[in-house]
Design a protein around this motif. Sequence first.
Motif, mmCIF file in Angstrom:
data_model
loop_
_atom_site.group_PDB
_atom_site.id
_atom_site.type_symbol
_atom_site.label_atom_id
_atom_site.label_comp_id
_atom_site.label_asym_id
_atom_site.label_seq_id
_atom_site.Cartn_x
_atom_site.Cartn_y
_atom_site.Cartn_z
ATOM 1 N N VAL A 81 -66.076 9.320 -2.633
ATOM 2 C CA VAL A 81 -65.951 7.981 -3.192
ATOM 3 C C VAL A 81 -64.473 7.660 -3.358
ATOM 4 O O VAL A 81 -63.592 8.508 -3.168
ATOM 5 C CB VAL A 81 -66.688 7.871 -4.545
ATOM 6 C CG1 VAL A 81 -68.180 8.085 -4.375
ATOM 7 C CG2 VAL A 81 -66.133 8.872 -5.549
ATOM 8 N N SER A 82 -64.216 6.404 -3.747
ATOM 9 C CA SER A 82 -62.838 6.004 -4.012
ATOM 10 C C SER A 82 -62.352 6.635 -5.314
ATOM 11 O O SER A 82 -63.130 7.141 -6.122
ATOM 12 C CB SER A 82 -62.762 4.478 -4.092
ATOM 13 O OG SER A 82 -63.533 4.004 -5.190
ATOM 14 N N ILE A 83 -61.041 6.575 -5.507
ATOM 15 C CA ILE A 83 -60.461 7.160 -6.722
ATOM 16 C C ILE A 83 -60.987 6.441 -7.962
ATOM 17 O O ILE A 83 -61.277 7.068 -8.992
ATOM 18 C CB ILE A 83 -58.921 7.084 -6.658
ATOM 19 C CG1 ILE A 83 -58.404 7.904 -5.460
ATOM 20 C CG2 ILE A 83 -58.298 7.582 -7.946
ATOM 21 C CD1 ILE A 83 -56.907 7.855 -5.296
ATOM 22 N N ARG A 84 -61.137 5.128 -7.857
ATOM 23 C CA ARG A 84 -61.624 4.364 -8.997
ATOM 24 C C ARG A 84 -63.052 4.771 -9.358
ATOM 25 O O ARG A 84 -63.372 4.963 -10.541
ATOM 26 C CB ARG A 84 -61.572 2.869 -8.666
ATOM 27 C CG ARG A 84 -62.014 1.965 -9.808
ATOM 28 C CD ARG A 84 -61.878 0.510 -9.411
ATOM 29 N NE ARG A 84 -62.320 -0.375 -10.493
ATOM 30 C CZ ARG A 84 -62.327 -1.699 -10.411
ATOM 31 N NH1 ARG A 84 -61.908 -2.303 -9.286
ATOM 32 N NH2 ARG A 84 -62.740 -2.428 -11.433
ATOM 33 N N GLU A 85 -63.912 4.905 -8.361
ATOM 34 C CA GLU A 85 -65.284 5.318 -8.640
ATOM 35 C C GLU A 85 -65.339 6.741 -9.179
ATOM 36 O O GLU A 85 -66.161 7.059 -10.041
ATOM 37 C CB GLU A 85 -66.129 5.195 -7.368
ATOM 38 C CG GLU A 85 -66.376 3.761 -6.925
ATOM 39 C CD GLU A 85 -67.234 3.690 -5.680
ATOM 40 O OE1 GLU A 85 -67.554 4.775 -5.130
ATOM 41 O OE2 GLU A 85 -67.593 2.592 -5.262
ATOM 42 N N PHE A 86 -64.462 7.601 -8.683
ATOM 43 C CA PHE A 86 -64.427 8.972 -9.182
ATOM 44 C C PHE A 86 -64.018 9.006 -10.650
ATOM 45 O O PHE A 86 -64.596 9.760 -11.454
ATOM 46 C CB PHE A 86 -63.457 9.809 -8.341
ATOM 47 C CG PHE A 86 -63.328 11.229 -8.807
ATOM 48 C CD1 PHE A 86 -64.343 12.144 -8.600
ATOM 49 C CD2 PHE A 86 -62.174 11.655 -9.469
ATOM 50 C CE1 PHE A 86 -64.231 13.454 -9.035
ATOM 51 C CE2 PHE A 86 -62.054 12.962 -9.910
ATOM 52 C CZ PHE A 86 -63.081 13.869 -9.683
ATOM 53 N N GLU A 87 -63.038 8.185 -11.034
ATOM 54 C CA GLU A 87 -62.617 8.133 -12.431
ATOM 55 C C GLU A 87 -63.722 7.556 -13.308
ATOM 56 O O GLU A 87 -63.919 8.007 -14.443
ATOM 57 C CB GLU A 87 -61.348 7.297 -12.567
ATOM 58 C CG GLU A 87 -60.113 7.912 -11.906
ATOM 59 C CD GLU A 87 -59.734 9.244 -12.535
ATOM 60 O OE1 GLU A 87 -59.979 9.412 -13.750
ATOM 61 O OE2 GLU A 87 -59.209 10.113 -11.813
ATOM 62 N N ARG A 88 -64.443 6.571 -12.798
ATOM 63 C CA ARG A 88 -65.578 6.027 -13.558
ATOM 64 C C ARG A 88 -66.656 7.085 -13.746
ATOM 65 O O ARG A 88 -67.263 7.195 -14.820
ATOM 66 C CB ARG A 88 -66.162 4.816 -12.840
ATOM 67 C CG ARG A 88 -65.278 3.574 -12.886
ATOM 68 C CD ARG A 88 -65.879 2.457 -12.077
ATOM 69 N NE ARG A 88 -67.220 2.114 -12.526
ATOM 70 C CZ ARG A 88 -68.022 1.258 -11.887
ATOM 71 N NH1 ARG A 88 -67.603 0.686 -10.760
ATOM 72 N NH2 ARG A 88 -69.209 0.997 -12.365
ATOM 73 N N TRP A 89 -66.914 7.889 -12.718
ATOM 74 C CA TRP A 89 -67.902 8.949 -12.841
ATOM 75 C C TRP A 89 -67.455 10.007 -13.854
ATOM 76 O O TRP A 89 -68.244 10.492 -14.661
ATOM 77 C CB TRP A 89 -68.144 9.599 -11.483
ATOM 78 C CG TRP A 89 -69.048 10.790 -11.556
ATOM 79 C CD1 TRP A 89 -70.403 10.782 -11.700
ATOM 80 C CD2 TRP A 89 -68.659 12.157 -11.518
ATOM 81 N NE1 TRP A 89 -70.878 12.066 -11.747
ATOM 82 C CE2 TRP A 89 -69.839 12.935 -11.634
ATOM 83 C CE3 TRP A 89 -67.433 12.811 -11.388
ATOM 84 C CZ2 TRP A 89 -69.812 14.325 -11.622
ATOM 85 C CZ3 TRP A 89 -67.415 14.192 -11.382
ATOM 86 C CH2 TRP A 89 -68.586 14.930 -11.502
ATOM 87 N N LYS A 90 -66.166 10.357 -13.821
ATOM 88 C CA LYS A 90 -65.651 11.319 -14.791
ATOM 89 C C LYS A 90 -65.801 10.788 -16.219
ATOM 90 O O LYS A 90 -66.157 11.526 -17.147
ATOM 91 C CB LYS A 90 -64.178 11.624 -14.513
ATOM 92 C CG LYS A 90 -63.963 12.787 -13.603
ATOM 93 C CD LYS A 90 -62.585 13.425 -13.734
ATOM 94 C CE LYS A 90 -61.477 12.494 -14.009
ATOM 95 N NZ LYS A 90 -60.170 13.175 -14.068
ATOM 96 N N GLU A 91 -65.543 9.498 -16.396
ATOM 97 C CA GLU A 91 -65.710 8.899 -17.724
ATOM 98 C C GLU A 91 -67.171 8.946 -18.158
ATOM 99 O O GLU A 91 -67.471 9.221 -19.326
ATOM 100 C CB GLU A 91 -65.211 7.448 -17.694
ATOM 101 C CG GLU A 91 -65.299 6.742 -19.039
ATOM 102 C CD GLU A 91 -64.824 5.303 -18.959
ATOM 103 O OE1 GLU A 91 -64.881 4.612 -19.993
ATOM 104 O OE2 GLU A 91 -64.426 4.868 -17.858
ATOM 105 N N TRP A 92 -68.081 8.691 -17.213
ATOM 106 C CA TRP A 92 -69.504 8.776 -17.552
ATOM 107 C C TRP A 92 -69.882 10.197 -17.966
ATOM 108 O O TRP A 92 -70.652 10.397 -18.919
ATOM 109 C CB TRP A 92 -70.351 8.355 -16.359
ATOM 110 C CG TRP A 92 -71.814 8.580 -16.585
ATOM 111 C CD1 TRP A 92 -72.693 7.777 -17.239
ATOM 112 C CD2 TRP A 92 -72.573 9.731 -16.172
ATOM 113 N NE1 TRP A 92 -73.945 8.336 -17.257
ATOM 114 C CE2 TRP A 92 -73.907 9.540 -16.619
ATOM 115 C CE3 TRP A 92 -72.252 10.895 -15.478
ATOM 116 C CZ2 TRP A 92 -74.904 10.467 -16.377
ATOM 117 C CZ3 TRP A 92 -73.251 11.831 -15.243
ATOM 118 C CH2 TRP A 92 -74.556 11.605 -15.688
ATOM 119 N N VAL A 93 -69.354 11.211 -17.275
ATOM 120 C CA VAL A 93 -69.655 12.606 -17.609
ATOM 121 C C VAL A 93 -69.213 12.927 -19.030
ATOM 122 O O VAL A 93 -69.957 13.520 -19.819
ATOM 123 C CB VAL A 93 -68.981 13.555 -16.598
ATOM 124 C CG1 VAL A 93 -69.052 14.994 -17.082
ATOM 125 C CG2 VAL A 93 -69.642 13.436 -15.232
#
Length: 425
Positions: free
Chosen positions: A139-151
């Motif tokens: 995924v893009s960096i932005r989506e990866f950061e959003r996923w990390k925040e969700w975790v």
Amino acid sequence: TWEIIDRSESSFDDDQKETGILEVTVCRMFRKRKLAWQEAPTKTCCGRTSHLVELRPDWRLSPSKQCEPKAQVRPPFPFSLLPVDCQLHVFSFLSEVEKCTAALVCADWSKLIRSPRLWRVADFMRLGPVQSGMEEVRVSIREFERWKEWVHQYAYHLMSRGASLLVLRASFDLGDQKTKWTDFLLQFLGNIHCGELKELELRWTLTHMKPHTFRPSGGMARICLARNDQFTGFQTLFERLACSSPKLTKMKLPFDWSEHSVAVLTQFQQLQVLELNYFWVFKAVPPETMQKLVKALPNLQCLILQVLVPVKDLGVSYLLESQSLEHLDVSQSRGLVFGYLDLPALKELRIKKTIRGIIMSYRTRHALQSRCSCLYDLMRKGTPNLQTFNNHQVLPLWQEKTYPELEEILMQSCYCIKHTDTWLL
């Protein structure tokens, strides 16, 4: 004139007669209808009572009794009067999203929803609130950061409720020094109750979501360093689980087969289902280590192994001993050859022979295959209660002699000279 008067009087008498007849007729009709109404509750039509009874059940009552106030209907049993354990049991059937919605109803429900007994599953293998687990997604960096925040938000959500977990599923690269997933999982385990944890699925070599900019380390030296970081993080986390979750009954994870990891794994004495995948293709599994592990788990019923035997170890045989094992699946392994089996409770066996395409001379191949015991002989002696062999229901007299279907399966699974007709290994 008198004729007119006589005619009018006669017509008047006729009218009175007709009126009297009409009154009698009306009285008779009213009387019949009244009798019909009185008999209405006892008469049925097609198994149903009269419409009058259905519409007015109190039609027989006198007007004074009909005016009396009716008895109030009892209200439904209030949910709050149930014992707390019953309320929690009802809420346990809700999903995580439904529990959060129910917590908004009132203060009492919000307090109940925060009970640790209602938060039994921690599934970090979901790629988000909607998506479910897949192997790996770029995924893009932005989506990866959003996923990390969700975790992190999901972990905080469970920790704030003091979750008492039964199931833990996670997939994080423990060798990632940037995101530090090892520290994250250690902190998470330290803030929840995992003494009742029953099921663990931990993929510690892979993070499901990775940004497009991620590039694997180049060169064998860097790859070895990355594997060493993963191995170190796994052992630290595994030791914590052995201390905090001794009641585990089901476990699935990549395994490094080191002496320390095997010693820690044998501490889970209640394990019933164990699935071990290979950690690194260049990591060999000593035969005595596998024998020690299986023998040290007294309650093990299902064992799934994915072992990749290096080419340098061709011809090495493995031994398995277990009094409780009922299901053995090594069909995903490569080069795994058994030299001894003592599995009296085994009911199902799945094993597959893998040809790697290595061309050898007749003398070399014969020397290697002469070390391999025939799988049929091992099964006759070591698995007397076998019922299913590679999804085939064996015949009752399979131990006395083979038959065509069994021979065909042995050609696909046994490495001995008798059941191998190729120059390749």
